[in-house]
Design a protein around this motif. Structure first.
Motif, PDB file in Angstrom:
ATOM      1  N   SER A 260      51.782  11.830  64.296  1.00 30.30           N
ATOM      2  CA  SER A 260      50.668  11.278  63.967  1.00 30.30           C
ATOM      3  C   SER A 260      49.716  10.126  64.787  1.00 30.30           C
ATOM      4  O   SER A 260      48.646   9.837  65.110  1.00 30.30           O
TER       5      SER A 260
ATOM      6  N   LEU B  33      37.811  19.064  56.938  1.00 29.25           N
ATOM      7  CA  LEU B  33      37.646  18.416  56.354  1.00 29.25           C
ATOM      8  C   LEU B  33      37.647  19.131  54.694  1.00 29.25           C
ATOM      9  O   LEU B  33      38.072  18.857  53.712  1.00 29.25           O
TER      10      LEU B  33
ATOM     11  N   SER C 260      47.744  18.189  62.898  1.00 31.83           N
ATOM     12  CA  SER C 260      47.374  17.443  62.543  1.00 31.83           C
ATOM     13  C   SER C 260      45.819  16.718  63.329  1.00 31.83           C
ATOM     14  O   SER C 260      44.958  16.063  62.363  1.00 31.83           O
TER      15      SER C 260
ATOM     16  N   SER D 212      42.550  16.083  60.703  1.00 33.98           N
ATOM     17  CA  SER D 212      42.366  14.477  61.231  1.00 33.98           C
ATOM     18  C   SER D 212      40.604  14.049  61.278  1.00 33.98           C
ATOM     19  O   SER D 212      40.500  13.362  61.493  1.00 33.98           O
TER      20      SER D 212
ATOM     21  N   LEU E  97      37.774  12.923  60.317  1.00 34.48           N
ATOM     22  CA  LEU E  97      38.002  11.590  59.330  1.00 34.48           C
ATOM     23  C   LEU E  97      37.145  10.592  60.734  1.00 34.48           C
ATOM     24  O   LEU E  97      36.333   9.425  60.176  1.00 34.48           O
TER      25      LEU E  97
ATOM     26  N   LEU F 260      42.575   5.825  59.003  1.00 41.77           N
ATOM     27  CA  LEU F 260      42.652   7.507  57.662  1.00 41.77           C
ATOM     28  C   LEU F 260      42.987   8.784  58.768  1.00 41.77           C
ATOM     29  O   LEU F 260      43.519   9.448  57.737  1.00 41.77           O
TER      30      LEU F 260
ATOM     31  N   ARG G 261      45.842  10.662  57.864  1.00 41.85           N
ATOM     32  CA  ARG G 261      46.009  12.355  56.953  1.00 41.85           C
ATOM     33  C   ARG G 261      46.831  13.065  57.664  1.00 41.85           C
ATOM     34  O   ARG G 261      47.557  14.101  57.387  1.00 41.85           O
TER      35      ARG G 261
ATOM     36  N   GLU H  73      50.265  15.727  56.626  1.00 40.83           N
ATOM     37  CA  GLU H  73      50.162  16.851  56.964  1.00 40.83           C
ATOM     38  C   GLU H  73      50.978  18.041  56.648  1.00 40.83           C
ATOM     39  O   GLU H  73      52.233  17.810  56.729  1.00 40.83           O
TER      40      GLU H  73
ATOM     41  N   SER I  63      51.550   5.193  53.374  1.00 41.49           N
ATOM     42  CA  SER I  63      49.474   5.587  53.349  1.00 41.49           C
ATOM     43  C   SER I  63      48.975   4.399  52.389  1.00 41.49           C
ATOM     44  O   SER I  63      47.749   3.970  52.787  1.00 41.49           O
TER      45      SER I  63
END
Length: 226
Positions: free
Chosen positions: A20, A57, A101, A105, A108, A157, A161, A165, A210
């Motif tokens: 991430s 998205l 990822s 993402s 966003l 964000l 996200r 995933e 989160s």
């Protein structure tokens, strides 16, 4: 929990945090660049490009995973290039999880960065140009400092996200314990295996992380619009 349970939890957590973080860094860089180019440019088909950049998205993760397989698979254009030149494949490798990822993402960060950049008073840019400042200096010294909160909110964000995933990651990186198994995949495995304790702790941990990320990003986004 037993020592085996902790070992089962530790790797997916560390892998997810790392994947991430790396994907957010790349998605933020690309998202801010894309947001700047589209917010400051006028050309035919601009709306179409904007739609394409936002498309991940709304598309199902499995559809995104299929596109990645077509592109990065061993017979895909990029995948065959990597295989022939570097003898490397992102399939069933942690780098596949990073790419998945990034893809999910990116929108966003892009949407948040574009909104933040467009909120900056254009008179400030015009004044800087009259003083002989170039586009890079204007971006670095004016636009970025005035829009960083919105960009950071989008990045957070994107991080959240990326942590959640599942579909695209499963299709391109697989679900290999201690190799490509992220938090969401570990939760799925634990539920399928009937390991209630591992599933519970992973779900609680993911939920807490989160909530913290969403709370901080919401505060940053509000401050960016003051």
């Amino acid at each position: 929990m037993t020592s085996m349970d902790w070992e089962t939890i530790r790797y997916p957590v560390l892998l997810t945090l790392g994947v991430s973080a790396l994907s957010t860094l790349i998605a933020t860089t690309l998202g801010v660049l894309g947001a700047y180019l589209l917010s400051k440019s006028k050309f035919f088909g601009k709306e179409l490009v904007d739609s394409i950049l936002t498309l991940p998205l709304v598309l199902p993760p499995t559809v995104l995973g299929y596109y990645l397989l077509v592109l990065l698979g061993r017979n895909g254009f990029v995948g065959s290039f990597l295989s022939d030149l570097f003898h490397f494949s992102v399939l069933f490798h942690w780098s596949g999880a990073v790419i998945a990822s990034i893809l999910v993402s990116f929108p966003l960060v892009y949407r948040a960065a574009r909104a933040a950049l467009e909120d900056v008073d254009s008179d400030l840019e015009d004044t800087a140009r009259t003083l002989g400042k170039g586009n890079f200096v204007i971006f670095w010294e004016i636009l970025l400092p005035l829009s960083w909160r919105g960009i950071l909110a989008g990045a957070m964000l994107a991080y959240a996200r990326g942590m959640g995933e599942f579909g695209a990651t499963l299709m391109i990186a697989g679900n290999i314990p201690k190799r490509t198994q992220t938090l969401s995949l570990a939760i799925y495995d634990a539920v399928q295996a009937g390991n209630e304790s591992v599933a519970f702790y992973l779900v609680v941990l993911t939920s807490i992380l989160s909530v913290v990320i969403l709370t901080v990003s919401t505060k940053l986004f509000k401050k960016s619009h003051w």
